[in-house]
Scaffold this motif. Structure first.
Motif, PDB file in Angstrom:
ATOM      1  N   UNK A  12     -22.523  -7.877 -33.472  1.00 49.97           N
ATOM      2  CA  UNK A  12     -23.400  -6.936 -32.771  1.00 49.97           C
ATOM      3  C   UNK A  12     -24.739  -7.582 -32.414  1.00 49.97           C
ATOM      4  N   UNK A  13     -24.848  -8.897 -32.596  1.00 58.69           N
ATOM      5  CA  UNK A  13     -26.117  -9.588 -32.371  1.00 58.69           C
ATOM      6  C   UNK A  13     -26.618  -9.423 -30.938  1.00 58.69           C
ATOM      7  N   UNK A  14     -25.767  -9.703 -29.959  1.00 58.36           N
ATOM      8  CA  UNK A  14     -26.210  -9.627 -28.566  1.00 58.36           C
ATOM      9  C   UNK A  14     -26.532  -8.195 -28.166  1.00 58.36           C
ATOM     10  N   UNK A  15     -25.804  -7.258 -28.728  1.00 55.43           N
ATOM     11  CA  UNK A  15     -26.100  -5.848 -28.478  1.00 55.43           C
ATOM     12  C   UNK A  15     -27.501  -5.512 -28.991  1.00 55.43           C
ATOM     13  N   UNK A  16     -27.833  -5.994 -30.187  1.00 51.10           N
ATOM     14  CA  UNK A  16     -29.158  -5.746 -30.766  1.00 51.10           C
ATOM     15  C   UNK A  16     -30.252  -6.343 -29.886  1.00 51.10           C
TER      16      UNK A  16
END
Length: 356
Positions: free
Chosen positions: A114-118
């Motif tokens: 979920x890093x890029x979403x964050x």
């Protein structure tokens, strides 16, 4: 000196300004949690932007070491970690070092993260939400108000943001592998993924159902990325790629048509047109249309669908629909809802059959 909220700085001389009585302290605490929600989101975003979950996983567990790796002031990192430990993102402390939790491990670099979403939600989308009041009032896009152009035009001009957007979309695909649990794709069926992007859903279905074959329809510029992804999954010989516009035509002869998270940005008339095109293209009366979307209800709505609905308004002026509204639109296109099934991440599947 300006008084802090809740202190004796209020006007106690004018009874008309007083509140109705003693404040419910539990309700007030909850209100403060909601008011400061944006601060929490930005604290998490900052830690992810600096790569703190990755640094912790690599064994750098002191705030001093993390500060050096992040190029930040040690005091700032220490104070940030203090909050994130209180939020349950990390655990530990200054004495014994900091550690990742199950929550922060979802933010490590790598596939299914979920890093890029964050990062996307902490930057461009956070800015778009700064125009929330205007968007609610006018039903216009908060993103367009913030950046002066529609989201997809902006993505076309910035490769880095476009990459983060695509990866954030993939992070929301946690339910893909569960779709075969709610529908039988076996028996040599031809699956048609309409607006299927780079083919992640189709690849998941074909992997679960060895005798199925697929067709993927999306814009022509998506085809190279789709081809590369499907080849990497060993699916190139089982999928036919078709560049085109779902509002113009969809591939003919499918046994199952899939519409996954592609309808929310379009008005009802456009959606009915897509449904009707799928109905006309179906191979037979036994063909089915599967709609995979978050749905909303005005009464008793769950939190995430209601949030995502407003997020669509912020990003592209779109909306989520209720099951009843989908049912009405499908009926206009000659289809009837046969069954509704729940999927993970508060996603709903509507299975529709052609009407005689």
């Amino acid at each position: 000196m300006t008084p802090e909220p809740g202190t004796h700085g209020a006007d106690t001389q004018n009874p008309e300004i007083r509140g109705p009585g003693p404040m419910d302290l539990e309700a007030a605490e909850r209100a403060v949690e909601l008011i400061t929600g944006g601060w929490r989101a930005q604290a998490l975003y900052s830690a992810v932007k600096w790569g703190i979950p990755d640094h912790l996983e690599a064994g750098h567990t002191s705030s001093a070491a993390l500060a050096e790796l992040c190029g930040a002031e040690p005091e700032g990192v220490r104070r940030l970690l203090r909050l994130l430990v209180a939020m349950g993102v990390f655990e530990g402390g200054e004495r014994d070092g900091y550690r990742n939790t199950a929550l922060s491990r979802t933010l490590l670099s790598g596939p299914h993260s979920l890093r890029e979403m964050c990062l996307l939600y902490g930057e461009e989308f956070y800015t778009a939400w700064g125009h929330a009041s205007e968007a609610f009032r006018t039903l216009g896009s908060g993103f367009e108000a913030a950046y002066g152009q529609p989201l997809y035009a902006y993505l076309g001009q910035d490769e880095d943001v476009s990459r983060r957007f695509q990866q954030a979309m993939r992070a929301g695909s946690l339910f893909f592998e569960h779709v075969p649990e709610i529908f039988d794709f076996s028996g040599g069926k031809q699956l048609v993924d309409v607006g299927g992007g780079t083919g992640h859903l189709l690849a998941a279905l074909l992997e679960a159902v060895p005798d199925a074959k697929g067709t993927l329809l999306d814009r022509e510029h998506v085809m190279p990325a789709a081809r590369a992804y499907l080849e990497s999954r060993g699916m190139a010989d089982r999928v036919r790629l078709e560049g085109g516009d779902m509002f113009t035509a969809v591939p003919q002869g499918g046994d199952v048509y899939l519409l996954c998270r592609v309808l929310a940005g379009w008005d009802d008339e456009a959606v009915v047109g897509v449904f009707a095109a799928c109905r006309r293209a179906m191979a037979s009366s036994s063909s089915r249309l599967l709609i995979l979307e978050r749905v909303v209800e005005d009464e008793g709505s769950a939190m995430l669908p209601a949030l995502w609905d407003l997020h669509l308004l912020m990003t592209n002026g779109g909306r989520h629909r209720s099951v009843a509204r989908f049912t009405s639109l499908l009926e206009r296109a000659g289809l009837a809802v046969e069954r509704v099934a729940a999927l993970p991440v508060q996603t709903t599947a509507l299975i529709a059959a052609p009407r005689p």
